[in-house]
Design an enzyme around this catalytic site. Structure first.
Site, short mmCIF file in Angstrom:
data_model
loop_
_atom_site.label_atom_id
_atom_site.label_comp_id
_atom_site.label_asym_id
_atom_site.label_seq_id
_atom_site.Cartn_x
_atom_site.Cartn_y
_atom_site.Cartn_z
N HIS A 27 -8.73 4.95 -13.45
CA HIS A 27 -9.91 4.13 -13.16
C HIS A 27 -11.19 4.94 -12.93
O HIS A 27 -11.82 4.92 -11.88
CB HIS A 27 -9.68 3.04 -12.12
CG HIS A 27 -9.13 3.42 -10.77
ND1 HIS A 27 -9.68 4.36 -9.98
CD2 HIS A 27 -8.10 2.89 -10.08
CE1 HIS A 27 -9.00 4.41 -8.84
NE2 HIS A 27 -8.04 3.54 -8.88
N HIS A 81 2.45 -0.24 -1.65
CA HIS A 81 1.11 -0.39 -2.24
C HIS A 81 1.24 -1.15 -3.56
O HIS A 81 2.05 -0.79 -4.40
CB HIS A 81 0.53 1.01 -2.45
CG HIS A 81 -0.86 1.04 -2.99
ND1 HIS A 81 -1.71 -0.05 -2.96
CD2 HIS A 81 -1.56 2.05 -3.59
CE1 HIS A 81 -2.87 0.29 -3.52
NE2 HIS A 81 -2.80 1.55 -3.92
N GLU A 83 -0.95 -1.54 -6.04
CA GLU A 83 -1.66 -1.13 -7.26
C GLU A 83 -0.63 -0.84 -8.36
O GLU A 83 0.48 -0.36 -8.09
CB GLU A 83 -2.57 0.09 -7.00
CG GLU A 83 -3.54 0.29 -8.15
CD GLU A 83 -4.72 1.22 -7.84
OE1 GLU A 83 -4.74 1.84 -6.78
OE2 GLU A 83 -5.61 1.29 -8.72
N ASP A 85 -0.02 1.29 -10.57
CA ASP A 85 0.65 2.57 -10.81
C ASP A 85 1.93 2.68 -9.98
O ASP A 85 2.78 3.52 -10.27
CB ASP A 85 -0.28 3.78 -10.55
CG ASP A 85 -1.05 3.70 -9.26
OD1 ASP A 85 -1.30 2.60 -8.76
OD2 ASP A 85 -1.43 4.77 -8.74
N HIS A 148 -4.96 2.73 -0.03
CA HIS A 148 -6.21 2.71 -0.75
C HIS A 148 -6.67 1.29 -1.08
O HIS A 148 -7.79 1.07 -1.55
CB HIS A 148 -6.00 3.57 -2.01
CG HIS A 148 -6.76 3.31 -3.23
ND1 HIS A 148 -6.21 3.05 -4.45
CD2 HIS A 148 -8.09 3.29 -3.43
CE1 HIS A 148 -7.14 2.89 -5.36
NE2 HIS A 148 -8.29 3.03 -4.78
N ASP A 167 -0.48 6.27 -1.35
CA ASP A 167 -1.57 7.08 -1.91
C ASP A 167 -2.04 8.20 -0.96
O ASP A 167 -2.55 9.24 -1.42
CB ASP A 167 -2.79 6.20 -2.22
CG ASP A 167 -2.68 5.49 -3.57
OD1 ASP A 167 -1.81 5.85 -4.37
OD2 ASP A 167 -3.49 4.58 -3.81
N TYR A 195 -8.87 14.47 -5.59
CA TYR A 195 -8.25 13.16 -5.33
C TYR A 195 -8.98 12.45 -4.19
O TYR A 195 -9.31 11.26 -4.28
CB TYR A 195 -6.78 13.40 -4.98
CG TYR A 195 -5.96 12.16 -4.73
CD1 TYR A 195 -5.31 11.52 -5.78
CD2 TYR A 195 -5.79 11.66 -3.45
CE1 TYR A 195 -4.53 10.39 -5.55
CE2 TYR A 195 -5.02 10.55 -3.21
CZ TYR A 195 -4.39 9.92 -4.27
OH TYR A 195 -3.62 8.81 -4.03
N HIS A 228 1.90 10.15 -5.14
CA HIS A 228 1.40 11.00 -6.24
C HIS A 228 1.52 12.48 -5.82
O HIS A 228 1.15 12.82 -4.70
CB HIS A 228 -0.08 10.75 -6.53
CG HIS A 228 -0.39 9.36 -6.99
ND1 HIS A 228 -0.02 8.88 -8.22
CD2 HIS A 228 -1.07 8.35 -6.39
CE1 HIS A 228 -0.46 7.63 -8.36
NE2 HIS A 228 -1.09 7.29 -7.26
FE1 FEO Z 1 -4.01 3.03 -5.17
FE2 FEO Z 1 -1.78 5.23 -6.57
O1 FEO Z 1 -2.66 3.60 -6.34
#
Ligand code: FEO
Length: 404
Positions: A27, A81, A83, A85, A148, A167, A195, A228
């Site tokens: 993004h 989370h 999102e 991903d 996040h 995240d 990041y 991540h």
């Molecule tokens: Fe906020 Fe890794 O997604």
């Protein structure tokens, strides 16, 4: 065909995520070293999967799980989370693994339902302080709204003393090693900084709140496992937690960034003269052309800078389009900058620098000097004005630092 294997994190916990070696865009953020989507398998009486992966990586995750246990033996899935991903593979995982329950926060329930509609049955909402018994171990939840997304939460596994931090404390770094101590610290610093600047900067105040709250939760943490990048073990998590505090506090550093784009090198000449003035005042400076540096790298360098001078030519009564892109990205992330300034060369009516000044004001960046504009090509006197302008910005920063 690749042979995807799980990696043991501790006795009963396995990394079963995916490595996205080729990801170069997240993004708006250029992920130069790819990323990982970390998912974790807890083997206990209730076999539990913490988070999933991006949808196209479902098979990779499934194969890693299958290297440890039959995926259909998974009882619980936790969505820390929503999102995509981390949740892209969630509905398929619930369905194919025949999981009994899915745990998430209240905001997570709303987000997941808005993504997957009726494809996620057996959803159970948890809140800060709730625990579920997995067998020998308990899993305790702490909501971390806006880190996040509004739904975000972290999960703490007793016994193994692992904080699954989604995240938070992560980075976009694809690699064959799973643990932070297997990477050079300089690489970890670079990617953690990038990041933070691109994903978390806007939420700096909430990060400080979380860091202040964490000790009162009395979680005895041996390991931090983000969604991540590498996992922090052997006390290494103290390093990333300290780094997050430093990034989030955004204390103005004694350094300046001069950011510009240029049409016929006049704004570039101004940028260089402004940088000379800043150096002359004793403040280190970095000059960045938007021709040679893309937005996610720029925001990484801007984060923490004490002075930000932004230059643009005027084109068709507007700032240069690259500056528009950069300032919109910056406006979203809201870096705290002690001293700002706008400058630029123009040929017709010269709105560019004024528009940049307005954009900086809208970001609450204090500008001690009015925009500095030069018609066409700066001459010797104009360049001297640029030097003085830069020197004044640097002196204002030094004054602020000395008064702290
Ligand atoms: Fe906020 Fe890794 O997604």
């Amino acid at each position: 065909m690749a042979n995807f294997q799980a990696v043991q994190v501790t006795g009963n916990v396995w990394w079963v995520g995916a490595i996205d070696w080729h990801l170069r865009e997240f993004h708006g953020y250029r992920t130069s070293r790819g990323s990982t989507y970390n998912a974790f398998l807890i083997i206990d009486e209730k076999v539990t999967l913490i988070d999933t992966v991006k949808a196209p990586f479902f098979e990779e995750m499934r194969e890693r799980i299958a290297s440890v246990i039959d995926p259909e033996k998974i009882d619980y899935i936790v969505s820390n989370h929503a999102e995509m991903d981390h949740s892209g593979a969630l509905a398929r995982a619930m369905q194919e693994f025949k999981a009994e329950k899915l745990f998430c926060s209240l905001q997570g329930e709303r987000a997941l339902k808005a993504h997957f509609h009726d494809r996620l049955p057996a959803l159970e909402v948890v809140k800060t302080g709730d625990s579920i018994k997995l067998g020998k171990n308990d899993l305790t939840f702490v909501e971390t709204k806006m880190l996040h997304w509004p739904d975000s939460m972290v999960s703490y596994l007793s016994g193994e003393k692992i904080l699954f931090s989604q995240d938070a404390f992560g980075m976009h770094l694809a690699g064959s090693q799973r643990f932070a101590d297997e990477y050079a610290k300089s690489l970890l610093y670079e990617e953690a900084r990038k990041y933070f600047a691109n994903i978390l900067l806007l939420q700096s105040a909430k990060i400080i709140d979380l860091l202040n709250t964490l000790p009162s939760l009395n979680l005895d943490i041996d390991m931090v496992a983000p969604d991540h990048g590498p996992i922090w073990r052997n006390g290494e998590h103290a390093w990333i937690i300290d780094l997050y505090r430093q990034f989030a506090e955004q204390q103005p550093e004694k350094r300046a960034v001069v950011l510009f784009d240029t049409m016929w090198h006049s704004t570039e000449a101004m940028a260089n003269a402004i940088a000379d003035g800043i150096i002359g005042a004793g403040v280190p400076v970095e000059v960045i052309s938007l021709h040679s540096c893309e937005r996610s790298e720029v925001i990484t360098r801007i984060m923490g800078a004490g002075v930000l001078a932004v230059g643009t030519p005027t084109i068709n009564n507007n700032m240069y389009p690259s500056l528009g892109d950069m300032l919109v990205y910056m406006r979203g992330l809201k870096p705290q900058i002690a001293v700002g300034g706008a400058f630029g060369s123009f040929g017709w009516s010269g709105e560019g620098a004024k528009q940049v000044a307005e954009a900086l004001s809208n970001m609450q960046i204090e500008q001690p000097l009015p925009p500095l504009a030069v018609k066409y090509v700066p001459d010797v006197a104009a360049l001297e004005s640029c030097r003085n302008w830069g020197k004044t910005l640097a002196e204002k920063l030094l004054e602020k630092i000395n008064n702290q």
